[in-house]
Design a protein around this motif. Structure first.
Motif, PDB file in Angstrom:
ATOM      1  N   GLY A  75       0.690  -1.179   0.080  1.00 53.43           N
ATOM      2  CA  GLY A  75      -0.011   0.084   0.065  1.00 53.43           C
ATOM      3  C   GLY A  75       0.952   1.206  -0.173  1.00 53.43           C
ATOM      4  O   GLY A  75       0.032   2.221  -0.113  1.00 53.43           O
ATOM      5  N   THR A  76       2.098   1.180  -0.128  1.00 51.61           N
ATOM      6  CA  THR A  76       3.127   2.369   0.149  1.00 51.61           C
ATOM      7  C   THR A  76       3.939   2.403  -1.131  1.00 51.61           C
ATOM      8  O   THR A  76       4.407   1.312  -1.444  1.00 51.61           O
ATOM      9  N   ASN A  77       3.906   3.351  -1.930  1.00 51.13           N
ATOM     10  CA  ASN A  77       4.731   3.589  -2.924  1.00 51.13           C
ATOM     11  C   ASN A  77       5.520   4.974  -2.979  1.00 51.13           C
ATOM     12  O   ASN A  77       4.871   5.949  -2.710  1.00 51.13           O
ATOM     13  N   LEU A  78       6.737   4.755  -3.199  1.00 43.66           N
ATOM     14  CA  LEU A  78       7.803   5.976  -3.390  1.00 43.66           C
ATOM     15  C   LEU A  78       8.196   5.987  -4.870  1.00 43.66           C
ATOM     16  O   LEU A  78       8.970   4.823  -5.151  1.00 43.66           O
ATOM     17  N   LEU A  79       8.360   7.366  -5.325  1.00 39.26           N
ATOM     18  CA  LEU A  79       8.928   7.401  -6.555  1.00 39.26           C
ATOM     19  C   LEU A  79       9.915   8.606  -6.752  1.00 39.26           C
ATOM     20  O   LEU A  79       9.423   9.776  -6.030  1.00 39.26           O
ATOM     21  N   LEU A  80      10.837   8.333  -7.299  1.00 43.82           N
ATOM     22  CA  LEU A  80      12.031   9.617  -7.432  1.00 43.82           C
ATOM     23  C   LEU A  80      12.439   9.568  -8.913  1.00 43.82           C
ATOM     24  O   LEU A  80      12.820   8.628  -9.242  1.00 43.82           O
ATOM     25  N   ARG A  81      12.556  10.827  -9.235  1.00 43.18           N
ATOM     26  CA  ARG A  81      12.898  10.865 -10.572  1.00 43.18           C
ATOM     27  C   ARG A  81      14.000  12.274 -10.824  1.00 43.18           C
ATOM     28  O   ARG A  81      13.647  13.259  -9.983  1.00 43.18           O
ATOM     29  N   ALA A  82      14.749  11.912 -11.593  1.00 41.53           N
ATOM     30  CA  ALA A  82      15.807  13.129 -11.989  1.00 41.53           C
ATOM     31  C   ALA A  82      16.126  13.216 -13.140  1.00 41.53           C
ATOM     32  O   ALA A  82      16.177  12.310 -13.887  1.00 41.53           O
ATOM     33  N   ARG A  83      16.349  14.396 -13.751  1.00 43.12           N
ATOM     34  CA  ARG A  83      16.470  14.427 -15.358  1.00 43.12           C
ATOM     35  C   ARG A  83      17.388  15.638 -15.508  1.00 43.12           C
ATOM     36  O   ARG A  83      17.445  16.677 -14.868  1.00 43.12           O
ATOM     37  N   TYR A  84      18.331  15.604 -16.635  1.00 36.09           N
ATOM     38  CA  TYR A  84      19.152  16.621 -17.078  1.00 36.09           C
ATOM     39  C   TYR A  84      18.973  16.689 -18.582  1.00 36.09           C
ATOM     40  O   TYR A  84      19.197  15.678 -19.286  1.00 36.09           O
ATOM     41  N   GLY A  85      18.909  18.033 -18.981  1.00 36.09           N
ATOM     42  CA  GLY A  85      18.718  18.144 -20.552  1.00 36.09           C
ATOM     43  C   GLY A  85      19.726  19.297 -20.939  1.00 36.09           C
ATOM     44  O   GLY A  85      19.655  20.161 -20.092  1.00 36.09           O
ATOM     45  N   LEU A  86      20.255  19.224 -22.104  1.00 37.43           N
ATOM     46  CA  LEU A  86      21.175  20.218 -22.720  1.00 37.43           C
ATOM     47  C   LEU A  86      20.623  20.077 -24.244  1.00 37.43           C
ATOM     48  O   LEU A  86      20.584  19.188 -24.759  1.00 37.43           O
ATOM     49  N   THR A 124     -10.331   2.824   1.744  1.00 37.35           N
ATOM     50  CA  THR A 124     -10.739   3.366   0.319  1.00 37.35           C
ATOM     51  C   THR A 124     -10.223   4.729  -0.303  1.00 37.35           C
ATOM     52  O   THR A 124     -10.570   5.008  -1.240  1.00 37.35           O
ATOM     53  N   HIS A 125      -9.255   5.170   0.503  1.00 34.87           N
ATOM     54  CA  HIS A 125      -8.479   6.315   0.094  1.00 34.87           C
ATOM     55  C   HIS A 125      -7.049   5.973  -0.335  1.00 34.87           C
ATOM     56  O   HIS A 125      -6.510   5.201  -0.003  1.00 34.87           O
ATOM     57  N   GLN A 158      -2.994  15.196  -3.142  1.00 37.11           N
ATOM     58  CA  GLN A 158      -3.989  14.502  -3.789  1.00 37.11           C
ATOM     59  C   GLN A 158      -4.633  13.385  -3.002  1.00 37.11           C
ATOM     60  O   GLN A 158      -4.039  12.507  -2.677  1.00 37.11           O
ATOM     61  N   ASP A 159      -5.962  13.251  -2.854  1.00 33.47           N
ATOM     62  CA  ASP A 159      -6.631  11.983  -2.238  1.00 33.47           C
ATOM     63  C   ASP A 159      -7.632  11.723  -3.367  1.00 33.47           C
ATOM     64  O   ASP A 159      -8.305  12.162  -3.939  1.00 33.47           O
ATOM     65  N   PRO A 177     -10.203  14.979  -4.946  1.00 36.19           N
ATOM     66  CA  PRO A 177      -9.696  16.520  -4.700  1.00 36.19           C
ATOM     67  C   PRO A 177      -8.196  16.624  -4.568  1.00 36.19           C
ATOM     68  O   PRO A 177      -7.508  15.656  -4.330  1.00 36.19           O
ATOM     69  N   GLY A 178      -7.848  17.869  -5.026  1.00 33.22           N
ATOM     70  CA  GLY A 178      -6.250  17.979  -4.840  1.00 33.22           C
ATOM     71  C   GLY A 178      -5.958  19.285  -4.723  1.00 33.22           C
ATOM     72  O   GLY A 178      -6.587  20.359  -5.298  1.00 33.22           O
ATOM     73  N   LEU A 179      -4.808  19.957  -4.283  1.00 32.51           N
ATOM     74  CA  LEU A 179      -4.223  21.151  -4.290  1.00 32.51           C
ATOM     75  C   LEU A 179      -2.716  21.132  -4.733  1.00 32.51           C
ATOM     76  O   LEU A 179      -1.815  20.276  -4.459  1.00 32.51           O
TER      77      LEU A 179
END
Length: 211
Positions: A75-86, A124-125, A158-159, A177-179
């Motif tokens: 039930g727990t997910n962690l996501l990490l992304r890093a990007r470099y562009g030239l 349910t959330h 967000q929920d 709902p989200g903010l």
């Protein structure tokens, strides 16, 4: 006789991508991707005065990204992304038989991005929290000082609430709902509330509304 403007050389393009996915354990996925684009173009221009110019352009683009998706517990997910562009763009105009109107310009744009997101299922959330960061520098002869700088921070929550069965029968209702908050060095701060509702009366039909 032939028109000089219609008899210039053409162009050349090369691009390639490489992606590697590594899963050291069942609940962890690592992903890396690199891409490169090289594009040359050439043409001949004729000015109203009759001057003939050989125009050559070169565009290069390099992208590299790393990502990690981890599920430490159910039930727990962690996501990490890093990007470099030239991105690099060059343009040269060479006047035939003279050098007075020769020009050369170069633009170089560097971009760093990072994103972190946490998803947690609670009954349910499904709660999502995250943040993003962007940093961009532009070196160009078209800018007054020759250098441009931009950065942006953002955070969001967000929920996702799913209801079905009971009084709803087979109808599935999802409320989201989200903010989101953004701060941009050029456009300053902005709040973005959001509300979406999805109704699935039966598997073949989905009704979606968002604000």
């Amino acid at each position: 006789g032939a028109d000089a403007a219609t008899n210039g050389p053409g162009g050349f393009r090369f691009d390639g991508d490489l992606m590697v996915i590594f899963t050291p354990v069942d609940n962890l996925e690592l992903k890396g991707k690199v891409g490169y684009l090289w594009r040359d173009s050439a043409a001949v221009d004729v000015a109203p005065t009759g001057a003939v110019f050989d125009r050559r352009g070169r565009t290069e683009q390099f992208d590299a990204s790393l990502g990690a998706a981890w599920k430490p517990v159910e039930g727990t997910n962690l996501l990490l992304r890093a990007r470099y562009g030239l991105f690099r763009d060059q343009l040269q105009q060479d006047q035939r038989g003279a050098a007075y109107l020769d020009t050369y310009s170069q633009n170089r744009d560097r971009l760093w991005e990072a994103q972190l997101q946490w998803d947690q299922k609670l009954g349910t959330h499904r709660l999502s929290l995250g943040g993003e960061f962007l940093h961009e520098t532009l070196v160009s002869s078209r800018l007054v000082d020759g250098l441009g700088l931009r950065y942006r921070f953002s955070g969001f929550v967000q929920d996702e609430w799913v209801q079905s069965g009971g009084a709803l029968g087979k109808v599935k209702v999802t409320v989201l709902p989200g903010l989101r908050f953004d701060y941009d060095s050029q456009f300053k701060d902005a709040w973005s509330p959001r509300l979406a509702v999805k109704v699935d009366p039966w598997p073949q039909l989905t009704v979606w509304a968002a604000w």
